[in-house]
Design a protein around this motif. Structure first.
Motif, PDB file in Angstrom:
ATOM      1  N   ARG A  34      32.045  13.660  42.424  1.00  0.00           N
ATOM      2  CA  ARG A  34      32.372  15.192  42.815  1.00  0.00           C
ATOM      3  C   ARG A  34      32.760  15.808  41.755  1.00  0.00           C
ATOM      4  N   ALA A  35      33.735  15.294  40.723  1.00  0.00           N
ATOM      5  CA  ALA A  35      34.083  15.957  39.721  1.00  0.00           C
ATOM      6  C   ALA A  35      33.003  16.699  38.571  1.00  0.00           C
ATOM      7  N   THR A  36      32.026  15.434  38.378  1.00  0.00           N
ATOM      8  CA  THR A  36      31.152  15.942  37.510  1.00  0.00           C
ATOM      9  C   THR A  36      30.307  17.090  37.942  1.00  0.00           C
ATOM     10  N   LEU A  37      29.919  17.291  39.261  1.00  0.00           N
ATOM     11  CA  LEU A  37      28.978  18.174  39.867  1.00  0.00           C
ATOM     12  C   LEU A  37      29.993  19.391  39.868  1.00  0.00           C
ATOM     13  N   ALA A  38      31.311  19.325  40.061  1.00  0.00           N
ATOM     14  CA  ALA A  38      32.017  20.717  40.225  1.00  0.00           C
ATOM     15  C   ALA A  38      32.284  21.241  38.782  1.00  0.00           C
ATOM     16  N   ARG A  39      31.749  20.704  37.826  1.00  0.00           N
ATOM     17  CA  ARG A  39      32.133  21.475  36.405  1.00  0.00           C
ATOM     18  C   ARG A  39      31.122  22.628  36.416  1.00  0.00           C
ATOM     19  N   GLU A  41      31.625  24.880  33.193  1.00  0.00           N
ATOM     20  CA  GLU A  41      31.458  25.246  31.843  1.00  0.00           C
ATOM     21  C   GLU A  41      30.515  24.125  31.058  1.00  0.00           C
ATOM     22  N   PRO A  42      30.094  24.677  29.999  1.00  0.00           N
ATOM     23  CA  PRO A  42      29.239  23.815  29.124  1.00  0.00           C
ATOM     24  C   PRO A  42      30.178  22.726  28.364  1.00  0.00           C
ATOM     25  N   ASP A  43      29.562  21.493  28.166  1.00  0.00           N
ATOM     26  CA  ASP A  43      30.727  20.464  27.617  1.00  0.00           C
ATOM     27  C   ASP A  43      30.901  21.025  26.198  1.00  0.00           C
ATOM     28  N   MET A  44      31.438  19.920  25.352  1.00  0.00           N
ATOM     29  CA  MET A  44      31.945  20.364  24.127  1.00  0.00           C
ATOM     30  C   MET A  44      30.933  20.269  23.068  1.00  0.00           C
ATOM     31  N   MET A  45      29.673  19.735  23.608  1.00  0.00           N
ATOM     32  CA  MET A  45      28.518  19.978  22.735  1.00  0.00           C
ATOM     33  C   MET A  45      27.512  21.297  23.130  1.00  0.00           C
ATOM     34  N   GLY A  46      28.170  21.914  23.834  1.00  0.00           N
ATOM     35  CA  GLY A  46      27.176  23.076  24.436  1.00  0.00           C
ATOM     36  C   GLY A  46      26.188  22.757  25.500  1.00  0.00           C
ATOM     37  N   ASN A  47      26.232  21.648  26.206  1.00  0.00           N
ATOM     38  CA  ASN A  47      25.189  21.204  27.265  1.00  0.00           C
ATOM     39  C   ASN A  47      25.582  22.116  28.543  1.00  0.00           C
ATOM     40  N   VAL A  48      24.623  22.344  29.360  1.00  0.00           N
ATOM     41  CA  VAL A  48      24.686  23.242  30.333  1.00  0.00           C
ATOM     42  C   VAL A  48      25.582  22.075  31.396  1.00  0.00           C
ATOM     43  N   PRO A  49      26.559  22.519  32.507  1.00  0.00           N
ATOM     44  CA  PRO A  49      26.925  21.773  33.326  1.00  0.00           C
ATOM     45  C   PRO A  49      25.949  21.022  33.972  1.00  0.00           C
ATOM     46  N   TYR A  50      26.494  19.671  34.367  1.00  0.00           N
ATOM     47  CA  TYR A  50      25.479  18.531  34.685  1.00  0.00           C
ATOM     48  C   TYR A  50      24.977  18.868  35.908  1.00  0.00           C
ATOM     49  N   GLY A  51      25.559  19.679  37.001  1.00  0.00           N
ATOM     50  CA  GLY A  51      24.866  19.916  38.294  1.00  0.00           C
ATOM     51  C   GLY A  51      23.778  20.790  38.168  1.00  0.00           C
ATOM     52  N   GLN A  52      23.717  21.636  37.073  1.00  0.00           N
ATOM     53  CA  GLN A  52      22.640  22.576  36.805  1.00  0.00           C
ATOM     54  C   GLN A  52      21.278  21.719  36.220  1.00  0.00           C
ATOM     55  N   TRP A  53      21.933  20.666  35.226  1.00  0.00           N
ATOM     56  CA  TRP A  53      20.841  20.048  34.569  1.00  0.00           C
ATOM     57  C   TRP A  53      20.138  19.065  35.655  1.00  0.00           C
ATOM     58  N   LEU A  54      20.918  18.481  36.675  1.00  0.00           N
ATOM     59  CA  LEU A  54      20.412  17.626  37.611  1.00  0.00           C
ATOM     60  C   LEU A  54      19.499  18.458  38.600  1.00  0.00           C
ATOM     61  N   ALA A  55      19.763  19.641  38.932  1.00  0.00           N
ATOM     62  CA  ALA A  55      18.736  20.308  39.688  1.00  0.00           C
ATOM     63  C   ALA A  55      17.438  20.519  39.175  1.00  0.00           C
ATOM     64  N   LEU A  63      25.052   8.908  40.578  1.00  0.00           N
ATOM     65  CA  LEU A  63      26.173   7.985  41.409  1.00  0.00           C
ATOM     66  C   LEU A  63      27.379   7.574  40.485  1.00  0.00           C
ATOM     67  N   PRO A  64      28.241   7.025  41.154  1.00  0.00           N
ATOM     68  CA  PRO A  64      29.373   6.280  40.377  1.00  0.00           C
ATOM     69  C   PRO A  64      28.833   5.169  39.419  1.00  0.00           C
ATOM     70  N   PHE A  65      29.663   5.062  38.477  1.00  0.00           N
ATOM     71  CA  PHE A  65      29.206   3.787  37.473  1.00  0.00           C
ATOM     72  C   PHE A  65      28.663   2.636  38.172  1.00  0.00           C
ATOM     73  N   ALA A  66      29.349   2.063  39.213  1.00  0.00           N
ATOM     74  CA  ALA A  66      29.152   0.837  39.748  1.00  0.00           C
ATOM     75  C   ALA A  66      28.059   0.664  40.445  1.00  0.00           C
ATOM     76  N   ASP A  67      27.489   1.737  41.433  1.00  0.00           N
ATOM     77  CA  ASP A  67      26.679   2.168  41.953  1.00  0.00           C
ATOM     78  C   ASP A  67      25.086   2.320  41.347  1.00  0.00           C
TER      79      ASP A  67
END
Length: 239
Positions: A34-39, A41-55, A63-67
């Motif tokens: 949830r937190a990952t998808l809620a971001r 702003e770009p990360d410290m390296m300038g990558n687009v928000p993960y939700g945007q990339w995932l789309a 998934l969570p790490f364990a899953d």
């Protein structure tokens, strides 16, 4: 094959996207979906928000790490930042048992004081910890005795790892180290599917110390070539 890529940074994204291109089913792992998808702003390296990339990458499942680790049918790539990797992986050790874990994390420590700092185009160079007498990969292996840890990928930018032909037509060297021959063979097969032809087996996992310490030299070469971060270049072992 079902492959897990743990982490959501630029390197993990490069592996996930390339693996999908190669026909694999990819599960990426994060601490908090949830937190990952809620971001936003770009990360410290300038990558687009993960939700945007995932789309833009429908073949990837977050998934969570364990899953994500559990969804893999034998191969896991560790893209968790080096400072947090061992603890995060140890917490899901049961989901990684019996699997091959290819680790490319660098054990950087960013907040520290030193008498002689190394200024860089983006700030002060982080230090390596562990260094010399231990490695992050060895620490991960000790924390995961039922997992086969291989150190690789760490001597290159991950965008080059997944596309070696982008530099010099692919005529440069990739390294692997580990204590399990079958796991190193899996890493070799993955690298060849990425396009690598010059793969040098350095031997046991203790050789990860050299690969991790090379991170500073990689940065220095990048700076010498005029790159702010790393950059697209390769190294070749001539023999």
């Amino acid at each position: 094959m079902k492959v897990a890529v743990l982490g959501t940074g630029g390197g993990a994204r490069a592996h996930a996207a390339r693996l999908v291109e190669l026909g694999h089913e990819v599960f990426t792992g994060t601490r908090d979906v949830r937190a990952t998808l809620a971001r936003t702003e770009p990360d410290m390296m300038g990558n687009v928000p993960y939700g945007q990339w995932l789309a833009d990458h429908p073949g990837v499942t977050l998934l969570p790490f364990a899953d994500a680790a559990a969804a893999s049918d034998g191969l896991v790539i560790n893209g968790i930042d080096g400072h947090n990797a061992r603890a995060a992986l140890a917490s899901i050790a049961d989901r990684l048992a019996g699997k091959t874990l290819i680790d490319y994390a660098v054990p950087y420590v960013y907040q520290y004081e030193t008498e002689h700092p190394w200024p860089t185009p983006w700030g002060v160079m982080p230090k390596l910890d562990p260094c010399d007498t231990d490695s992050l990969a060895e620490r991960i292996q000790r924390a995961l005795p039922d997992t086969k840890v291989v150190k690789s990928f760490v001597t290159q930018e991950q965008t080059t790892v997944v596309d070696p032909a982008a530099v010099g037509g692919g005529d440069h060297t990739m390294f692997v180290a580990g204590d399990h021959a079958d796991a190193k063979q899996q890493a070799d097969e993955l690298l060849r599917s990425y396009g690598w032809s010059d793969i040098l087996d350095l031997g046991p996992l203790v050789c990860a110390r050299g690969m991790e310490m090379y991170a500073h030299m990689h940065s220095a070469i990048g700076f010498g070539l005029g790159h702010r971060f790393g950059g697209a270049f390769g190294i070749k072992v001539v023999r």
